[in-house]
Design an enzyme around this catalytic site. Structure first.
Site, PDB file in Angstrom:
ATOM      1  N   ASP A  66     -14.121  50.593 -44.887  1.00  0.00           N
ATOM      2  CA  ASP A  66     -13.652  50.045 -43.611  1.00  0.00           C
ATOM      3  C   ASP A  66     -12.264  50.615 -43.341  1.00  0.00           C
ATOM      4  O   ASP A  66     -11.311  50.329 -44.089  1.00  0.00           O
ATOM      5  CB  ASP A  66     -13.606  48.509 -43.701  1.00  0.00           C
ATOM      6  CG  ASP A  66     -13.154  47.880 -42.395  1.00  0.00           C
ATOM      7  OD1 ASP A  66     -12.794  48.620 -41.451  1.00  0.00           O
ATOM      8  OD2 ASP A  66     -13.151  46.633 -42.330  1.00  0.00           O
ATOM      9  N   ASN A  93     -13.523  61.475 -37.089  1.00  0.00           N
ATOM     10  CA  ASN A  93     -14.417  60.971 -36.033  1.00  0.00           C
ATOM     11  C   ASN A  93     -14.524  59.456 -35.997  1.00  0.00           C
ATOM     12  O   ASN A  93     -14.725  58.877 -34.924  1.00  0.00           O
ATOM     13  CB  ASN A  93     -15.806  61.599 -36.240  1.00  0.00           C
ATOM     14  CG  ASN A  93     -16.870  60.918 -35.420  1.00  0.00           C
ATOM     15  OD1 ASN A  93     -16.976  61.124 -34.217  1.00  0.00           O
ATOM     16  ND2 ASN A  93     -17.665  60.057 -36.059  1.00  0.00           N
ATOM     17  N   TYR A 160      -7.575  50.423 -26.963  1.00  0.00           N
ATOM     18  CA  TYR A 160      -8.440  51.519 -27.430  1.00  0.00           C
ATOM     19  C   TYR A 160      -8.017  52.815 -26.732  1.00  0.00           C
ATOM     20  O   TYR A 160      -7.846  53.853 -27.379  1.00  0.00           O
ATOM     21  CB  TYR A 160      -9.904  51.191 -27.139  1.00  0.00           C
ATOM     22  CG  TYR A 160     -10.848  52.352 -27.359  1.00  0.00           C
ATOM     23  CD1 TYR A 160     -11.219  52.746 -28.648  1.00  0.00           C
ATOM     24  CD2 TYR A 160     -11.368  53.063 -26.272  1.00  0.00           C
ATOM     25  CE1 TYR A 160     -12.076  53.832 -28.837  1.00  0.00           C
ATOM     26  CE2 TYR A 160     -12.230  54.133 -26.466  1.00  0.00           C
ATOM     27  CZ  TYR A 160     -12.582  54.516 -27.739  1.00  0.00           C
ATOM     28  OH  TYR A 160     -13.433  55.583 -27.932  1.00  0.00           O
TER      29      TYR A 160
HETATM   30  N1  LIG Z   1     -19.697  57.097 -27.337  1.00  0.00           N
HETATM   31  C1  LIG Z   1     -18.812  57.478 -26.444  1.00  0.00           C
HETATM   32  O1  LIG Z   1     -19.090  57.481 -25.237  1.00  0.00           O
HETATM   33  C2  LIG Z   1     -17.430  57.933 -26.867  1.00  0.00           C
HETATM   34  C3  LIG Z   1     -16.549  58.362 -25.880  1.00  0.00           C
HETATM   35  C4  LIG Z   1     -15.290  58.804 -26.231  1.00  0.00           C
HETATM   36  C5  LIG Z   1     -14.903  58.828 -27.556  1.00  0.00           C
HETATM   37  N2  LIG Z   1     -15.756  58.391 -28.521  1.00  0.00           N
HETATM   38  C6  LIG Z   1     -15.286  58.427 -29.932  1.00  0.00           C
HETATM   39  O2  LIG Z   1     -16.210  59.171 -30.701  1.00  0.00           O
HETATM   40  C7  LIG Z   1     -16.113  58.755 -32.066  1.00  0.00           C
HETATM   41  C8  LIG Z   1     -17.514  58.493 -32.603  1.00  0.00           C
HETATM   42  O3  LIG Z   1     -18.081  57.409 -31.889  1.00  0.00           O
HETATM   43  P1  LIG Z   1     -19.622  57.384 -31.501  1.00  0.00           P
HETATM   44  O4  LIG Z   1     -19.719  57.501 -30.055  1.00  0.00           O
HETATM   45  O5  LIG Z   1     -20.371  58.324 -32.348  1.00  0.00           O
HETATM   46  O6  LIG Z   1     -19.963  55.866 -31.873  1.00  0.00           O
HETATM   47  P2  LIG Z   1     -21.008  55.256 -32.926  1.00  0.00           P
HETATM   48  O7  LIG Z   1     -22.327  55.923 -32.769  1.00  0.00           O
HETATM   49  O8  LIG Z   1     -20.945  53.791 -32.750  1.00  0.00           O
HETATM   50  O9  LIG Z   1     -20.415  55.681 -34.360  1.00  0.00           O
HETATM   51  C9  LIG Z   1     -19.151  55.214 -34.771  1.00  0.00           C
HETATM   52  C10 LIG Z   1     -18.896  55.604 -36.202  1.00  0.00           C
HETATM   53  O10 LIG Z   1     -17.606  55.079 -36.594  1.00  0.00           O
HETATM   54  C11 LIG Z   1     -17.760  54.251 -37.746  1.00  0.00           C
HETATM   55  N3  LIG Z   1     -16.904  53.068 -37.715  1.00  0.00           N
HETATM   56  C12 LIG Z   1     -16.937  52.037 -36.820  1.00  0.00           C
HETATM   57  N4  LIG Z   1     -16.082  51.060 -37.208  1.00  0.00           N
HETATM   58  C13 LIG Z   1     -15.526  51.483 -38.374  1.00  0.00           C
HETATM   59  C14 LIG Z   1     -14.598  50.912 -39.276  1.00  0.00           C
HETATM   60  N5  LIG Z   1     -14.064  49.699 -39.094  1.00  0.00           N
HETATM   61  N6  LIG Z   1     -14.220  51.637 -40.362  1.00  0.00           N
HETATM   62  C15 LIG Z   1     -14.755  52.874 -40.574  1.00  0.00           C
HETATM   63  N7  LIG Z   1     -15.637  53.456 -39.775  1.00  0.00           N
HETATM   64  C16 LIG Z   1     -16.029  52.770 -38.690  1.00  0.00           C
HETATM   65  C17 LIG Z   1     -19.220  53.788 -37.729  1.00  0.00           C
HETATM   66  O11 LIG Z   1     -19.610  53.428 -39.059  1.00  0.00           O
HETATM   67  P3  LIG Z   1     -20.839  52.385 -39.354  1.00  0.00           P
HETATM   68  O12 LIG Z   1     -21.853  52.598 -38.261  1.00  0.00           O
HETATM   69  O13 LIG Z   1     -21.314  52.811 -40.709  1.00  0.00           O
HETATM   70  O14 LIG Z   1     -20.259  51.023 -39.338  1.00  0.00           O
HETATM   71  C18 LIG Z   1     -19.926  55.021 -37.164  1.00  0.00           C
HETATM   72  O15 LIG Z   1     -20.219  55.933 -38.194  1.00  0.00           O
HETATM   73  C19 LIG Z   1     -15.198  57.525 -32.070  1.00  0.00           C
HETATM   74  O16 LIG Z   1     -13.904  57.904 -32.473  1.00  0.00           O
HETATM   75  C20 LIG Z   1     -15.205  57.077 -30.616  1.00  0.00           C
HETATM   76  O17 LIG Z   1     -14.043  56.370 -30.302  1.00  0.00           O
HETATM   77  C21 LIG Z   1     -17.013  57.953 -28.209  1.00  0.00           C
END
Ligand SMILES: NC(=O)c1ccc[n+]([C@@H]2O[C@H](COP(=O)([O-])OP(=O)(O)OC[C@H]3O[C@@H](n4cnc5c(N)ncnc54)[C@H](OP(=O)(O)O)[C@@H]3O)[C@@H](O)[C@H]2O)c1
Length: 254
Positions: A66, A93, A160
């Protein structure tokens, strides 16, 4: 598959699903020899990513942790140093919105978790891997910003958004500091990727609004972000330093 990644070790945080999982698999498919995968709660997802990475021919280990608390970050870094002391490509990431809370509602605990997960973890994991990169005079670091950094974020997502603006800023500072050591630092800034992130934090109505504001006429995919990360890891992007590349279907034009 390219020869340039042969022998390289990559660490992808948040590789249990979404953009991180797609990135880990893309790196393996393109010749990275070893991909270390981090997850938080979704171990099964990390194992599925690992199976795909190994099927692509790369070695792989999984480390849980975490990253939203200082202790969690410290423990993860301890385990990383024991498992993979020599990381050549770091993908910072892991990140989440944590909770939609407006100014008048937000607790200090939520504030700390948002900033620790999205900013502190990227900074100190970078600090942990950079000595090896300095020693070998090469390395790649890719950070994850967000379109939220440009527009202040959606409802209850101001901190955020601020954390992702910090990431864009840190990317520039790190790029300047580390360029003389042969290390390139860049960031990607996704718009709306239709994955678990929005399943958890956004309603269908909110997603429809984002879609209506996207000239491409569709939301993004994990693989589209992963492909840009691959480009930024590659020699093809060798003169790109300190940039945050917007990937959003035209939703925001710099
Ligand atoms: N989705 C979008 O539209 C979007 C847009 C802009 C930026 N982003 C950024 O892209 C990155 C990846 O996000 P995603 O879209 O792929 O979302 P996602 O599918 O929900 O994946 C998020 C990842 O971060 C991990 N995570 C969440 N909370 C955590 C914690 N407390 N400690 C350690 N790891 C944690 C999760 O681990 P577990 O699942 O194992 O808990 C998962 O592997 C993030 O930095 C997010 O802010 C996403």
């Amino acid at each position: 598959m390219t020869a340039e990644f042969a022998g390289k070790t990559a660490l992808v945080t948040g590789a249990s699903r979404g953009i991180g999982a797609a990135t880990a698999i893309t790196l393996a498919k393109n010749g990275v020899s070893r991909v270390v995968l981090h997850y938080n709660g979704y171990k099964q997802g990390a194992e599925e990513t690992q199976a795909a990475v190994q099927a692509a021919g790369a070695k792989s280990e999984i480390i849980g942790g975490d990253l939203s608390t200082p202790g969690g970050i410290r423990d993860f870094i301890g385990e990383l140093k024991a498992t993979a002391p020599s990381v050549d490509i770091l993908i910072n990431n892991a990140g989440h919105l944590v909770s939609r809370e407006k100014l008048v509602e937000m607790s200090v605990d939520t504030y700390d978790r948002v900033m620790d997960l999205n900013v502190k973890s990227a900074w100190f994991i970078s600090q942990a891997v950079v000595p090896h990169m300095i020693e070998q005079k090469s390395g790649i670091i890719i950070n994850l910003s967000s379109i939220a950094a440009r527009n202040g974020g959606g409802p209850g997502a101001t901190m955020y958004a601020a954390s992702k603006a910090a990431i864009a800023c840190i990317t520039k500072g790190m790029a300047k500091e580390l360029a003389p050591h042969g290390i390139r630092v860049n960031a990607v800034s996704p718009g709306t990727v239709d994955n678990y992130f929005h399943e958890k934090y956004s309603t269908r109505q909110m997603l429809d609004g984002m879609l209506a504001a996207t000239p491409a006429g569709r939301l993004g995919t994990n693989e589209e972000i992963a492909d840009t990360i691959l480009f930024l890891c590659s020699e093809a992007s060798r003169y790109i330093l300190g940039q945050t590349i917007e990937i959003n279907g035209g939703m925001y034009m710099v």
